[in-house]
Design a protein around this motif. Sequence first.
Motif, PDB file in Angstrom:
ATOM      1  N   LEU A 220       0.821  -1.224   0.000  1.00 23.51           N
ATOM      2  CA  LEU A 220       0.000   0.000   0.000  1.00 23.51           C
ATOM      3  C   LEU A 220       0.846   1.261   0.000  1.00 23.51           C
ATOM      4  O   LEU A 220       0.298   2.363   0.067  1.00 23.51           O
ATOM      5  CB  LEU A 220      -0.919   0.010   1.230  1.00 23.51           C
ATOM      6  CG  LEU A 220      -1.900  -1.156   1.354  1.00 23.51           C
ATOM      7  CD1 LEU A 220      -2.682  -1.046   2.656  1.00 23.51           C
ATOM      8  CD2 LEU A 220      -2.851  -1.198   0.162  1.00 23.51           C
ATOM      9  N   THR A 221       2.184   1.097  -0.096  1.00 21.88           N
ATOM     10  CA  THR A 221       3.053   2.273  -0.003  1.00 21.88           C
ATOM     11  C   THR A 221       3.550   2.746  -1.365  1.00 21.88           C
ATOM     12  O   THR A 221       4.081   3.853  -1.465  1.00 21.88           O
ATOM     13  CB  THR A 221       4.261   1.969   0.890  1.00 21.88           C
ATOM     14  OG1 THR A 221       5.056   0.923   0.287  1.00 21.88           O
ATOM     15  CG2 THR A 221       3.810   1.530   2.282  1.00 21.88           C
ATOM     16  N   ASP A 222       3.419   1.899  -2.406  1.00 21.41           N
ATOM     17  CA  ASP A 222       3.904   2.325  -3.726  1.00 21.41           C
ATOM     18  C   ASP A 222       2.782   2.981  -4.509  1.00 21.41           C
ATOM     19  O   ASP A 222       1.670   3.164  -4.012  1.00 21.41           O
ATOM     20  CB  ASP A 222       4.510   1.132  -4.481  1.00 21.41           C
ATOM     21  CG  ASP A 222       3.510  -0.005  -4.653  1.00 21.41           C
ATOM     22  OD1 ASP A 222       2.280   0.281  -4.682  1.00 21.41           O
ATOM     23  OD2 ASP A 222       3.921  -1.175  -4.742  1.00 21.41           O
ATOM     24  N   GLU A 223       3.052   3.323  -5.764  1.00 24.37           N
ATOM     25  CA  GLU A 223       2.071   4.031  -6.591  1.00 24.37           C
ATOM     26  C   GLU A 223       1.282   3.087  -7.497  1.00 24.37           C
ATOM     27  O   GLU A 223       0.551   3.528  -8.365  1.00 24.37           O
ATOM     28  CB  GLU A 223       2.792   5.079  -7.439  1.00 24.37           C
ATOM     29  CG  GLU A 223       3.891   4.500  -8.314  1.00 24.37           C
ATOM     30  CD  GLU A 223       4.664   5.575  -9.046  1.00 24.37           C
ATOM     31  OE1 GLU A 223       5.646   5.234  -9.721  1.00 24.37           O
ATOM     32  OE2 GLU A 223       4.275   6.745  -8.953  1.00 24.37           O
ATOM     33  N   TYR A 224       1.430   1.764  -7.262  1.00 21.66           N
ATOM     34  CA  TYR A 224       0.707   0.779  -8.070  1.00 21.66           C
ATOM     35  C   TYR A 224      -0.574   0.354  -7.331  1.00 21.66           C
ATOM     36  O   TYR A 224      -0.551   0.055  -6.134  1.00 21.66           O
ATOM     37  CB  TYR A 224       1.590  -0.442  -8.340  1.00 21.66           C
ATOM     38  CG  TYR A 224       2.741  -0.159  -9.271  1.00 21.66           C
ATOM     39  CD1 TYR A 224       2.637  -0.423 -10.646  1.00 21.66           C
ATOM     40  CD2 TYR A 224       3.933   0.358  -8.778  1.00 21.66           C
ATOM     41  CE1 TYR A 224       3.708  -0.155 -11.502  1.00 21.66           C
ATOM     42  CE2 TYR A 224       4.998   0.631  -9.626  1.00 21.66           C
ATOM     43  CZ  TYR A 224       4.866   0.369 -10.986  1.00 21.66           C
ATOM     44  OH  TYR A 224       5.912   0.631 -11.830  1.00 21.66           O
ATOM     45  N   TRP A 225      -1.674   0.298  -8.094  1.00 20.40           N
ATOM     46  CA  TRP A 225      -2.970  -0.084  -7.505  1.00 20.40           C
ATOM     47  C   TRP A 225      -3.679  -1.067  -8.431  1.00 20.40           C
ATOM     48  O   TRP A 225      -3.706  -0.893  -9.650  1.00 20.40           O
ATOM     49  CB  TRP A 225      -3.864   1.145  -7.304  1.00 20.40           C
ATOM     50  CG  TRP A 225      -3.332   2.119  -6.282  1.00 20.40           C
ATOM     51  CD1 TRP A 225      -2.464   3.145  -6.497  1.00 20.40           C
ATOM     52  CD2 TRP A 225      -3.612   2.097  -4.894  1.00 20.40           C
ATOM     53  NE1 TRP A 225      -2.170   3.792  -5.342  1.00 20.40           N
ATOM     54  CE2 TRP A 225      -2.881   3.172  -4.312  1.00 20.40           C
ATOM     55  CE3 TRP A 225      -4.393   1.306  -4.055  1.00 20.40           C
ATOM     56  CZ2 TRP A 225      -2.908   3.461  -2.957  1.00 20.40           C
ATOM     57  CZ3 TRP A 225      -4.435   1.616  -2.710  1.00 20.40           C
ATOM     58  CH2 TRP A 225      -3.699   2.667  -2.171  1.00 20.40           C
ATOM     59  N   ILE A 226      -4.234  -2.106  -7.845  1.00 26.67           N
ATOM     60  CA  ILE A 226      -4.942  -3.122  -8.632  1.00 26.67           C
ATOM     61  C   ILE A 226      -6.316  -2.611  -9.046  1.00 26.67           C
ATOM     62  O   ILE A 226      -6.733  -2.782 -10.207  1.00 26.67           O
ATOM     63  CB  ILE A 226      -5.076  -4.424  -7.825  1.00 26.67           C
ATOM     64  CG1 ILE A 226      -3.683  -4.990  -7.498  1.00 26.67           C
ATOM     65  CG2 ILE A 226      -5.906  -5.454  -8.586  1.00 26.67           C
ATOM     66  CD1 ILE A 226      -3.720  -6.206  -6.576  1.00 26.67           C
ATOM     67  N   LEU A 227      -7.029  -1.992  -8.116  1.00 29.15           N
ATOM     68  CA  LEU A 227      -8.397  -1.519  -8.379  1.00 29.15           C
ATOM     69  C   LEU A 227      -8.487  -0.006  -8.394  1.00 29.15           C
ATOM     70  O   LEU A 227      -9.576   0.551  -8.269  1.00 29.15           O
ATOM     71  CB  LEU A 227      -9.360  -2.078  -7.319  1.00 29.15           C
ATOM     72  CG  LEU A 227      -9.475  -3.608  -7.294  1.00 29.15           C
ATOM     73  CD1 LEU A 227     -10.365  -4.050  -6.139  1.00 29.15           C
ATOM     74  CD2 LEU A 227     -10.028  -4.127  -8.614  1.00 29.15           C
ATOM     75  N   GLY A 228      -7.378   0.659  -8.548  1.00 24.42           N
ATOM     76  CA  GLY A 228      -7.378   2.106  -8.637  1.00 24.42           C
ATOM     77  C   GLY A 228      -7.081   2.761  -7.303  1.00 24.42           C
ATOM     78  O   GLY A 228      -7.477   2.272  -6.240  1.00 24.42           O
ATOM     79  N   GLY A 229      -6.369   3.864  -7.347  1.00 22.91           N
ATOM     80  CA  GLY A 229      -6.037   4.607  -6.146  1.00 22.91           C
ATOM     81  C   GLY A 229      -6.990   5.781  -5.950  1.00 22.91           C
ATOM     82  O   GLY A 229      -8.033   5.890  -6.586  1.00 22.91           O
ATOM     83  N   GLY A 230      -6.597   6.650  -5.058  1.00 25.09           N
ATOM     84  CA  GLY A 230      -7.461   7.787  -4.758  1.00 25.09           C
ATOM     85  C   GLY A 230      -8.495   7.406  -3.700  1.00 25.09           C
ATOM     86  O   GLY A 230      -8.816   6.239  -3.494  1.00 25.09           O
ATOM     87  N   ILE A 231      -9.027   8.409  -3.033  1.00 24.88           N
ATOM     88  CA  ILE A 231      -9.914   8.165  -1.905  1.00 24.88           C
ATOM     89  C   ILE A 231     -11.172   7.405  -2.298  1.00 24.88           C
ATOM     90  O   ILE A 231     -11.638   6.515  -1.576  1.00 24.88           O
ATOM     91  CB  ILE A 231     -10.262   9.500  -1.198  1.00 24.88           C
ATOM     92  CG1 ILE A 231     -11.065   9.231   0.077  1.00 24.88           C
ATOM     93  CG2 ILE A 231     -11.019  10.425  -2.141  1.00 24.88           C
ATOM     94  CD1 ILE A 231     -10.336   8.460   1.124  1.00 24.88           C
ATOM     95  N   LYS A 232     -11.752   7.710  -3.457  1.00 27.68           N
ATOM     96  CA  LYS A 232     -13.004   7.055  -3.848  1.00 27.68           C
ATOM     97  C   LYS A 232     -12.774   5.578  -4.181  1.00 27.68           C
ATOM     98  O   LYS A 232     -13.571   4.707  -3.772  1.00 27.68           O
ATOM     99  CB  LYS A 232     -13.639   7.774  -5.024  1.00 27.68           C
ATOM    100  CG  LYS A 232     -14.123   9.182  -4.697  1.00 27.68           C
ATOM    101  CD  LYS A 232     -14.867   9.800  -5.862  1.00 27.68           C
ATOM    102  CE  LYS A 232     -15.307  11.233  -5.539  1.00 27.68           C
ATOM    103  NZ  LYS A 232     -16.262  11.299  -4.437  1.00 27.68           N
TER     104      LYS A 232
END
Length: 298
Positions: free
Chosen positions: A223-235
């Motif tokens: 959870l510390t890098d800039e890679y996201w499986i389902l998308g980042g951002g608060i929403k």
Amino acid sequence: MRTTASYLRIIGYLIFSFLLMELTIDSGDQMAIEKYPVIWAILGIVLLFSMATEICVEALRSILVRTLKAEAKEKYMEAEAERKANQFGGLKRFYKKMLGSKPLSEEHEIILDHNYDGIKELDNDLPPWWLYGFYATIIFAVIYMARYHIFDGVNQAEEYEIEVAEARAAIEEYKRTAKDLVDVNTVTLLTDASDLQAGKTVFMDNCVACHKADGGGGIGPNLTDEYWILGGGIKNVFRTISEGGRDGKGMISWKQDLKPVEMAQVASYILTLQGTTPAEPKAPEGDIWTEPDTETKQ
């Protein structure tokens, strides 16, 4: 008690008289009352007269007391009856005035000549309350017509639209300030220290088993890098926490266990882990997430 005391007093006077007679009359070896029996008779008569007098006085006093009590009670009852009769007197007089009817003793003044099998008719005026109500409806009708038909006042349809718009604005304002009503469409990034601390507590209680305490990842992704499986951002993070990860694998849905405000707090805390350096970071998963320009940051 008063009669007994009187009797005792009479007997005391009698004894005192007897002793006084013995001390003052020289009767030799005999008692004075034996030598002069007339004195005994006189004392007896005096005793009887005194007792009779006391009895008469006591009887008269008792009769007087009862009479005074009866008079006092009667006066009290009269005063109480008068008080009850005058209670709400003003209201009763106003009620009778609003009825506008004549007393029974004056009805002969308003009897009409009509006579139907002995049934007579009274020429009563309309009750004042009815007349006043009728006049009030006329005044209201004039004001209403002038307000809404002459001076173009707001009609009912326009009033309805205005009230609906005000209600919607009030609902939106309430949703904006009520944290427990937050959802994926209204969630915003929380930056208050108390919210972030509450989010950390939720994270430590529920998330460290899969993501580790520093967010470096274990069963779950880093959870510390800039890679996201389902998308980042608060929403997106809020939606993932609420609805869960990918079908058949990934994180479970937490919306049954966490309140909306708790999901918003833990999602905001997770985003504070971005850019930190965990002890054993897991390899990146997913795609690099770039915040869209339309997303509002706080």
